[in-house]
Write an enzyme that holds these catalytic residues in place. Structure first.
Site, PDB file in Angstrom:
ATOM      1  N   TYR A 142      10.291  -3.308  -1.233  1.00 38.06           N
ATOM      2  CA  TYR A 142      10.600  -4.139   0.278  1.00 38.06           C
ATOM      3  C   TYR A 142      11.963  -4.078   0.595  1.00 38.06           C
ATOM      4  O   TYR A 142      12.430  -4.482   1.612  1.00 38.06           O
ATOM      5  CB  TYR A 142       9.817  -5.259   0.094  1.00 38.06           C
ATOM      6  CG  TYR A 142       8.320  -5.210   0.373  1.00 38.06           C
ATOM      7  CD1 TYR A 142       7.446  -4.441  -0.204  1.00 38.06           C
ATOM      8  CD2 TYR A 142       7.999  -5.839   1.513  1.00 38.06           C
ATOM      9  CE1 TYR A 142       6.113  -4.572  -0.003  1.00 38.06           C
ATOM     10  CE2 TYR A 142       6.582  -5.875   1.808  1.00 38.06           C
ATOM     11  CZ  TYR A 142       5.474  -5.139   1.070  1.00 38.06           C
ATOM     12  OH  TYR A 142       4.456  -5.054   1.558  1.00 38.06           O
ATOM     13  N   LYS A 191       2.739   0.654 -12.895  1.00 41.70           N
ATOM     14  CA  LYS A 191       2.798   2.349 -13.005  1.00 41.70           C
ATOM     15  C   LYS A 191       3.649   2.773 -13.985  1.00 41.70           C
ATOM     16  O   LYS A 191       4.303   3.701 -13.470  1.00 41.70           O
ATOM     17  CB  LYS A 191       2.895   2.660 -11.557  1.00 41.70           C
ATOM     18  CG  LYS A 191       2.637   4.278 -11.453  1.00 41.70           C
ATOM     19  CD  LYS A 191       0.919   4.366 -11.457  1.00 41.70           C
ATOM     20  CE  LYS A 191       0.863   6.006 -11.286  1.00 41.70           C
ATOM     21  NZ  LYS A 191      -0.814   6.193 -11.627  1.00 41.70           N
ATOM     22  N   ASP A 251      -4.898  -7.735  -0.868  1.00 36.79           N
ATOM     23  CA  ASP A 251      -5.842  -7.501   0.120  1.00 36.79           C
ATOM     24  C   ASP A 251      -7.170  -7.063  -0.395  1.00 36.79           C
ATOM     25  O   ASP A 251      -8.217  -7.347   0.164  1.00 36.79           O
ATOM     26  CB  ASP A 251      -5.274  -6.190   1.241  1.00 36.79           C
ATOM     27  CG  ASP A 251      -4.492  -7.051   2.471  1.00 36.79           C
ATOM     28  OD1 ASP A 251      -3.907  -7.770   2.191  1.00 36.79           O
ATOM     29  OD2 ASP A 251      -4.635  -6.193   3.392  1.00 36.79           O
TER      30      ASP A 251
HETATM   31  C1  IPM Z   1       1.600  -9.748   3.468  1.00 33.80           C
HETATM   32  C2  IPM Z   1       1.758  -8.726   4.832  1.00 33.80           C
HETATM   33  C3  IPM Z   1       3.348  -8.732   4.843  1.00 33.80           C
HETATM   34  C4  IPM Z   1       3.858  -7.732   3.400  1.00 33.80           C
HETATM   35  C5  IPM Z   1       3.805  -7.801   5.817  1.00 33.80           C
HETATM   36  C6  IPM Z   1       3.354  -8.258   7.421  1.00 33.80           C
HETATM   37  C7  IPM Z   1       5.521  -7.476   5.924  1.00 33.80           C
HETATM   38  O1  IPM Z   1       1.027  -7.632   4.403  1.00 33.80           O
HETATM   39  O2  IPM Z   1       2.276 -10.976   3.565  1.00 33.80           O
HETATM   40  O3  IPM Z   1       0.843  -9.082   2.484  1.00 33.80           O
HETATM   41  O4  IPM Z   1       3.868  -6.716   3.275  1.00 33.80           O
HETATM   42  O5  IPM Z   1       4.570  -8.698   2.483  1.00 33.80           O
HETATM   43 MG    MG Z   2      -0.260  -7.426   2.909  1.00 33.88          MG
END
Ligand code: IPM
Ligand code: MG
Length: 358
Positions: A142, A191, A251
């Site tokens: 990131y 990984k 998620d």
């Molecule tokens: C999360 C979201 C964010 C991330 C995005 C919106 C930048 O998906 O907080 O999980 O990837 O961290």
């Molecule tokens: Mg996310």
């Protein structure tokens, strides 16, 4: 005691759900004799519209001057066409980094009342599961070097992942410490069969694990972990992983609980100030229609009380109120399995949680 809370409502349903959490906190304040002082700051698309910048300096300053931060959600189709560093999401990464919030806690817990809402078979869900994902939040791909360049086949884009031992150690320690307060089991996900960063991650976790002999530790490859989460989620207690793997797996973990609209998160650094937000997004399709589920944000406020202010009884009171309302059968439309006709809105859900605090 007075607590200064910065409110970052952001975009879409962010506005409604922060209002819900504020209503709950105000009632908690009255009940337990605390005063919460709320100051709103703009972020994300709303900030782009007003200032051209998704994360204005005023907002960062305001958050730094507060005891904690409560965030709604950022982003929406209106700003999707903007270049990467001007997008609302950039503000989220920016504020995490600016506040040094490298530990992201994402609990994925099955609420007993919502068992039927999980997409997993009943025999897999069993008596339920309670997973704490500890995601590294200010490093990795990131925040690595990125860009465009000319390659052998013409224009190409690249993103790079870097992790230092220091970054891995501090997130690892956070995970082991949390495991001590829970089921004492840590699964570190990487990984390492492909990535150099993962090999350093694994080596560093192994040396850390030697200092935590009371914790049962294991490694797992990320592809296997994605599979194990739906095959047998009960096997997990604490999961610790990198920024991107944590984004993806959290998620998945949230969905198997039945609704992403229920789950809270905390982002913490070295001090007591944290940023608390629902793990769902800004849901522009239902914004302003009183359809959003405020529970994830209300539970994020509870996490704030517990982790930043040390107010465990107050946090537990909120969690109990949410349980009471769910047990009584009230559902917002996002909760799988509840028919839209029977669903209540964001405002009614909020009022019911506030009433259940009595
Ligand atoms: C999360 C979201 C964010 C991330 C995005 C919106 C930048 O998906 O907080 O999980 O990837 O961290
Ligand atoms: Mg996310």
């Amino acid at each position: 005691m007075e607590y200064r809370i910065a409110l970052l409502k952001g975009d879409g349903i962010g506005v409604e759900i922060i209002d819900s959490a504020v209503a709950v906190l105000e009632r908690i304040g009255e009940k337990f004799g605390h005063s919460f002082r709320f100051t709103p700051y703009i972020i994300g698309g709303a900030a782009i519209d007003e200032t051209g910048d998704p994360l204005p300096a005023e907002t960062v300053k305001g958050c730094r001057a507060s005891d904690s931060v409560l965030l709604g959600a950022v982003g929406g189709p209106k700003w999707d066409g903007l270049p990467g560093d001007k997008r609302p999401e950039k503000a989220l990464l920016g504020i995490r980094k600016a506040l040094g919030l490298y530990t992201n806690l994402r609990p994925a817990k099955l609420f007993p009342a919502l068992k039927g809402a999980s997409p997993l078979r009943e025999d897999i869900v069993g008596a339920g599961f309670d997973i704490m994902i500890v995601r590294e939040l200010t490093g990795g791909i990131y925040f690595g070097e990125r860009g465009y360049r000319q390659g052998k086949l013409g224009e190409e884009a690249f993103d790079t992942e870097a992790y230092s031992v220091t970054e891995i150690e501090r997130i690892g320690r956070a995970a082991f410490e949390i495991a001590r307060k829970r089921g004492r089991r840590v699964t570190s996900i990487d990984k390492a069969n492909v990535l150099e960063t993962s090999r350093l991650w694994r080596k560093t976790m192994h040396s850390l694990a030697e200092n935590y002999t009371d914790i049962e530790y294991r490694d797992m490859l990320v592809d296997n972990a994605a599979m194990q989460l739906v095959r047998d989620p009960k096997q997990f207690d604490v999961i610790v992983t990198s920024n991107m793997f944590g984004d993806i797996l959290s998620d998945e973990a949230s969905q198997i609980t039945g609704s992403i609209g229920m789950l809270a998160s905390a982002s913490l650094g070295d001090g007591t100030r944290g940023m608390y937000e629902p793990i769902h997004g800004s849901a522009p399709d239902i914004a302003g229609q009183d359809k959003a589920n405020p529970i994830a944000t209300i539970l994020s406020a509870a996490m704030m009380l517990r982790y930043s202010f040390g107010l465990s009884a107050e946090a537990a009171a909120i969690e109990k109120a949410v349980d009471i309302v769910l047990e009584a059968g009230f559902r917002t439309a996002d909760i799988i399995g509840s028919s839209a006709a029977a669903a209540i809105g964001c405002r009614e859900m909020t009022q019911r949680v506030v009433a259940a605090l009595e």
